[in-house]
Each structure stands twice: as structure tokens, then as C-alpha cells.
Design a protein around this motif. Structure first.
Motif, PDB file in Angstrom:
ATOM      1  N   LEU A 295       0.824  -1.203   0.000  1.00 42.72           N
ATOM      2  CA  LEU A 295       0.000   0.000   0.000  1.00 42.72           C
ATOM      3  C   LEU A 295       0.861   1.257   0.000  1.00 42.72           C
ATOM      4  O   LEU A 295       0.582   2.226  -0.714  1.00 42.72           O
ATOM      5  N   LYS A 296       1.925   1.248   0.793  1.00 41.96           N
ATOM      6  CA  LYS A 296       2.801   2.418   0.870  1.00 41.96           C
ATOM      7  C   LYS A 296       3.520   2.656  -0.455  1.00 41.96           C
ATOM      8  O   LYS A 296       3.740   3.808  -0.857  1.00 41.96           O
ATOM      9  N   VAL A 297       3.892   1.585  -1.145  1.00 40.36           N
ATOM     10  CA  VAL A 297       4.512   1.733  -2.469  1.00 40.36           C
ATOM     11  C   VAL A 297       3.527   2.380  -3.436  1.00 40.36           C
ATOM     12  O   VAL A 297       3.871   3.299  -4.184  1.00 40.36           O
ATOM     13  N   CYS A 298       2.269   1.923  -3.418  1.00 38.25           N
ATOM     14  CA  CYS A 298       1.250   2.514  -4.289  1.00 38.25           C
ATOM     15  C   CYS A 298       1.009   3.974  -3.938  1.00 38.25           C
ATOM     16  O   CYS A 298       0.802   4.818  -4.821  1.00 38.25           O
ATOM     17  N   ILE A 299       1.040   4.304  -2.660  1.00 40.44           N
ATOM     18  CA  ILE A 299       0.878   5.695  -2.222  1.00 40.44           C
ATOM     19  C   ILE A 299       2.030   6.549  -2.740  1.00 40.44           C
ATOM     20  O   ILE A 299       1.828   7.679  -3.206  1.00 40.44           O
ATOM     21  N   ASP A 300       3.244   6.012  -2.683  1.00 39.86           N
ATOM     22  CA  ASP A 300       4.404   6.744  -3.221  1.00 39.86           C
ATOM     23  C   ASP A 300       4.236   7.019  -4.712  1.00 39.86           C
ATOM     24  O   ASP A 300       4.521   8.122  -5.194  1.00 39.86           O
ATOM     25  N   ILE A 301       3.785   6.006  -5.453  1.00 40.06           N
ATOM     26  CA  ILE A 301       3.581   6.186  -6.898  1.00 40.06           C
ATOM     27  C   ILE A 301       2.519   7.254  -7.148  1.00 40.06           C
ATOM     28  O   ILE A 301       2.677   8.119  -8.021  1.00 40.06           O
ATOM     29  N   ALA A 302       1.441   7.196  -6.368  1.00 40.70           N
ATOM     30  CA  ALA A 302       0.365   8.178  -6.529  1.00 40.70           C
ATOM     31  C   ALA A 302       0.872   9.591  -6.238  1.00 40.70           C
ATOM     32  O   ALA A 302       0.514  10.546  -6.931  1.00 40.70           O
ATOM     33  N   ARG A 303       1.706   9.725  -5.216  1.00 40.49           N
ATOM     34  CA  ARG A 303       2.276  11.045  -4.906  1.00 40.49           C
ATOM     35  C   ARG A 303       3.133  11.554  -6.068  1.00 40.49           C
ATOM     36  O   ARG A 303       3.085  12.730  -6.429  1.00 40.49           O
TER      37      ARG A 303
END
Length: 533
Positions: A295-303
Motif C-alpha cells: 500500500l505504501k509503495v502505491c501511495i508513493d507512486i500516486a504522490r
């Protein structure tokens, strides 16, 4: 050194505070330089206290790091006007510019040896002003300067925030702001070869038609030897220049950062910051890659996509056009960095056509929504633990069009395809939000797809549910264990069942089981999964 420290004290750069437990404390380094005259004779000595910004932690002691860089077109335009209108030109230099920036984040630094307060030897420096080396130093300085100019009556240009304009009583003043510390390192070709063992195959982590990516080390004076990624271009002068221009201009914690370059003879090389774990696609089926980490990796990509798509101050909108797992690099602490920017018009395809936004075939152009579509495919790879469109040589191939159509039509339940290891740990609410936003990203109509900001907001909700669940689960398991340890063995099963039925939250899952000496029939009792697969 004493003069520098006196200046820092006078500037109110920090105050000494007791060290708080479990807080990040940044280290520092003294950097020394010799001042020479045109003949090479030493005329003086310089010392500078530099914070080791690479010790900073994202979203702990720094947030945004982007600082506007004046556009070359703006410089050319103003100079052309100055020549034709015969305007006077002046150049001003702000000494120790970064030291004037006000910090908004809480940043702690160690006391420099030799200057430790004898009455407070265990205290640390709480920084109020920025120091060279801090990740947010350029942004803090630019913010302080912008406020000062606006108070003097200047207004920022809408097209270039590094241009400030004052129009008063028939007089026009243009101020262009350029921070020369934004210059990047130029490394010798010999140094790059040494750091990559002369571009040896065992250092190569990616080979393309016109480029290769290597792991290596480079001497980053004054920070010493550092791990880096080295991108070597073959017969691609234009590609090298365009990529260098992009990574120099667009700086964000979730975009792979520029360290420097080398340009000697026929070699064209860009040196990037280290991402020691490599590409995301290598970890899709890794059982140690937890759901919270995913989830944190996906959040980083979204940012990162939000930064590129929405445009920060003075920044154009950027369409990546090739978002995929192999273009997401991971640092040692699982922080995701977007990589793989290509030089091509927005109507050109640079990635796999099979992973392409279906709207392209009708409209013949790629947009921000096209990146979101590709991001949706990465979502499913994260969830399924495998590539949704692997290479031909890969086994267990699942055609992408079948996957998308079956998921959208609900002929195939997403739950049936989830990576088996994840099924044991995903909480229902987190999974539901993730699944919903992933499917929305794959909507056939571009206007129905979420923005990167929308995706980021939903992912943060999914992460919050998962983190709350795991924290609650740990506390409950501890309580249950204490209770069960205090009851007779013959009563453990009945007490356990009461706890499960009456006290357990619908999203919780007990991990503590009574002693195996209890009737083995207990172990056959149904145990609700967090996700109904």
C-alpha cells in the motif's frame, strides 16, 4: 569554523533541546575549501557546516523538496527585451542563501563536536533555519525570498514563479531568481568506470536497445563514496539531453533523483540516486512484501504522479506514458521512485501496446488519464503477486484483455486472483477500497477515471484501515492471551469462543490459539478470513 558558528548562532539557526526518544536526529559534516586567486595561489580558507540530508526521513522531517527553477525561455525573453528596450541589467548575489530559509518541519541535528554546550552536552539542535544539505533547503529559501519580494510590492509571474514583477508609477522592475547551487555534479568518465567495474555485466540491472542501467558507486565529494545507479546511453545524444533536462527540472521524493552526469568523448551518462532494491516487478511474488508495504509503495507512486500531473509552481504537466512495475524502483526502505521517462511526443507509444490505454486507439493521444490506466494495472500486479501481462517467455501467462474484461464484468471475482500469501492478512475494508479504486482506474472512458490526487486519497484510507486493524489485532491478541492463560485448560475453548463471538471486531482475526493439549477438535473450528476469498 568559529566565525561560521558565530554567524549560525547570530542567525538563530537552532536552539538546544533535550533529545526526544524515537526521533530522527540528522548528522552533519564540515566541508573545507581553499580560496585561490587567478594564479592558483591560496588566498583563504573556507569552512561550511553541512547537514547530512540523506539521513532525513520522508514525511517525518521533510515533505516537499521541489524548488522552482527559472525557465530558459524566461531568461531569453527578458534579455531580449533588455537589449531592444535598452534596459539596465544588474546581478545580485545572496551570500549563504539557504541559511535564510525558515523550516516548517521539525528537524533535529547533533551538536557539532568542539562546539558542544558544556551545560547541555546531551541536548540536540532543533533547527529553525535551513542548512545546506537539508532536502527542503532550496524550497525553504525560495519561500522566504518570495514572501520578502511580495512584501516589497512584487508579484509572481503566472507562467514562471521564478520571475517577479514590480510595476509602480510607470517603472517596471523584473527580478529573475536563480540558485546556482542547483548545478549538478559532472563526474569524470574514469570515475564512473571505476564505480561500475568498467560497465561490467554483473553490475548491469537493465539492458535496452539504446540504454543500459548499472549499479555502482561514485565519489560524491564532500559526502564521500555513495551507491548510485548509472544510466549509459548508446548513440542517443538527443535522448540523453532530454532526459537530463527533465530530471534536473522535476525534483520530487517519489521521482528518481539526479545525482550528476558524465559527458566525455562519445559517452553520455546520467547518474541517479541509489534504489538498491531494484524494480518493483521483482517483488510482486515476494511473501515478505507485506500488504502495508504494498500500500505504501502505491501511495508513493500516486504522490509522484500527482506531482507530475498537477504541476507544482512553475512546472508543466508531465505525462509519463510508460507506468509499469519495471519503471518503479525501490530504495532499501521500500520507498518507491518513478523512473523511465522517455523523450517522445504525447501521441507516441513508448511502452507495451498491450498495456496501453484503450482510448488511444480512437483518439491517438496519451493523457494524464492514460497514466492512471497503467497505474491501475500496477494495482492488480501488486494485488495478484504477478505481472498482468508477462513477457512471452514467462509461464502462467494471463492475457490482459481477458483480465480487464472479466474483472469489469464481474465474471471473475478479484478475490479469486489475490496473491495467496496476502489473503491471510488483508482486512476487508482495506481490500474493498483498493479493489474499487483499481477498477476505476481501468474505466474505458477517460473522464470517469480518478485523478492521481483521488487515488492518493483512497489509498491513504485503505492504509489507515489496515494499520488500525493490525494495531488493534496486536492489542486484542495480547489481551486474549492474558485471559486464556489465567483460566483452567478445560475452560479455554469455551472462553475462546466467547471472546471470538462477542468481543472480536468483524475485521479482526485471532492469532492466539489455546494449548494443543486441548481437544484437537478445537482446531477444526471455522476461523473467518479477513477477506472472503
Amino acid at each position: 569554523m568559529s566565525e561560521k558558528m558565530d554567524a549560525l548562532y547570530h542567525n538563530g539557526t537552532w536552539s538546544l533541546v533535550p533529545r526526544v526518544q524515537n526521533t530522527n536526529v540528522v548528522d552533519y559534516k564540515w566541508v573545507y575549501r581553499l580560496k585561490t586567486d587567478p594564479n592558483g595561489q591560496i588566498t583563504g580558507y573556507k569552512a561550511c557546516l553541512v547537514a547530512k540530508g540523506f539521513h532525513q526521513q520522508p514525511r517525518v522531517d521533510y515533505h516537499e523538496t521541489f524548488s522552482p527553477v527559472v525557465k530558459p525561455a524566461t531568461i531569453r525573453t527578458i534579455l531580449s527585451l533588455a537589449v531592444t528596450q535598452k534596459w539596465p541589467l544588474r546581478q545580485l548575489d545572496v551570500q549563504n542563501a539557504f541559511l535564510h530559509g525558515d523550516l516548517q518541519e521539525t528537524v533535529y541535528m547533533k551538536q557539532p563536536p568542539g562546539f558542544v554546550d558544556p551545560t547541555k552536552p546531551d541536548h540536540v539542535c532543533l533547527l529553525h533555519k535551513s542548512l545546506y544539505g537539508l532536502k527542503q533547503a532550496p524550497r525553504a529559501w525560495f519561500t522566504r525570498l518570495s514572501i520578502a519580494l511580495q512584501q516589497l510590492g512584487f508579484s509572481g509571474s503566472r507562467t514562471d514563479p521564478s520571475l517577479f514583477i514590480l510595476n509602480s508609477n510607470g517603472t517596471i522592475v523584473y527580478v529573475l531568481v536563480y540558485e546556482n547551487r542547483m548545478k549538478t555534479h559532472k563526474f569524470s568518465l574514469e570515475g564512473v568506470k571505476q564505480g561500475t567495474n568498467n560497465f561490467s555485466d554483473d553490475k548491469c540491472i537493465f539492458k535496452g536497445e539504446h540504454e543500459m542501467l548499472y549499479e555502482g558507486t561514485i565519489d560524491q565529494d564532500p559526502n564521500g563514496l555513495a551507491n548510485v545507479l548509472v544510466k549509459r546511453f548508446t548513440n542517443q545524444e538527443h535522448g540523453f539531453l532530454k532526459e537530463f533536462e527533465f530530471v534536473f527540472k522535476y525534483k520530487h521524493e517519489n521521482v528518481l533523483g539526479l545525482v550528476g552526469y558524465s559527458k566525455e568523448m562519445d559517452e553520455r551518462i546520467i547518474v541517479y540516486e541509489d534504489a538498491s532494491k531494484g524494480c518493483l516487478d521483482s517483488y510482486l511474488d515476494d511473501t515478505s512484501f507485506t500488504w502495508i508495504q504494498r500500500l505504501k509503495v502505491c501511495i508513493d507512486i500516486a504522490r509522484g504522479l500527482k506531482f507530475l500531473h498537477e504541476g507544482d509552481v512553475g512546472q508543466d504537466v508531465v505525462i509519463h506514458r510508460d507506468i509499469k512495475s519495471s519503471n518503479i524502483l525501490l530504495t532499501m526502505d521500500w520507498k518507491a521512485k518513478i523512473y523511465g521517462f522517455k523523450d517522445a511526443p504525447n501521441d507516441d507509444v513508448v511502452g507495451l501496446s498491450a498495456c496501453l490505454d484503450p482510448s488511444y486507439y480512437n483518439k491517438k493521444d496519451l493523457t494524464k488519464e492514460s497514466d492512471i490506466y497503467s497505474f491501475g494495472l500496477v494495482f492488480f500486479e501488486i494485488l495478484f503477486g504477478r505481472m498482468v501481462f508477462p513477457q512471452e517467455k514467462s509461464g502462467n501467462k494471463r492475457m490482459l484483455d481477458y483480465l480487464v474484461k472479466s474483472v469489469k464484468s464481474q465474471s471473475t471475482r478479484v478475490e479469486e486472483l489475490v496473491f495467496e500469501e496476502l489473503k491471510k492478512h488483508i482486512v476487508q475494508k482495506s481490500f474493498t477500497i483498493f479493489r474499487r479504486i483499481a477498477i476505476q482506474c481501468l474505466h474505458e472512458k477517460r473522464e470517469e477515471r480518478p485523478t492521481a490526487g483521488d487515488v492518493l486519497e483512497e489509498l491513504q484510507k485503505a492504509l489507515k484501515f489496515q494499520e488500525d486493524y493490525e494495531e488493534r489485532k496486536a492489542k486484542l491478541n495480547s489481551i486474549y492471551k492474558k485471559i486464556l492463560d489465567k483460566v483452567p485448560i478445560s475452560d479455554k475453548v469455551s472462553i475462546y469462543n466467547i471472546l471470538s463471538e462477542e468481543l472480536l471486531h468483524e475485521d479482526d482475526k485471532l492469532e492466539y490459539y489455546p494449548s494443543k493439549t486441548v481437544d484437537e477438535d478445537y482446531h477444526s473450528e471455522p476461523n473467518d478470513e479477513d477477506v472472503e476469498m
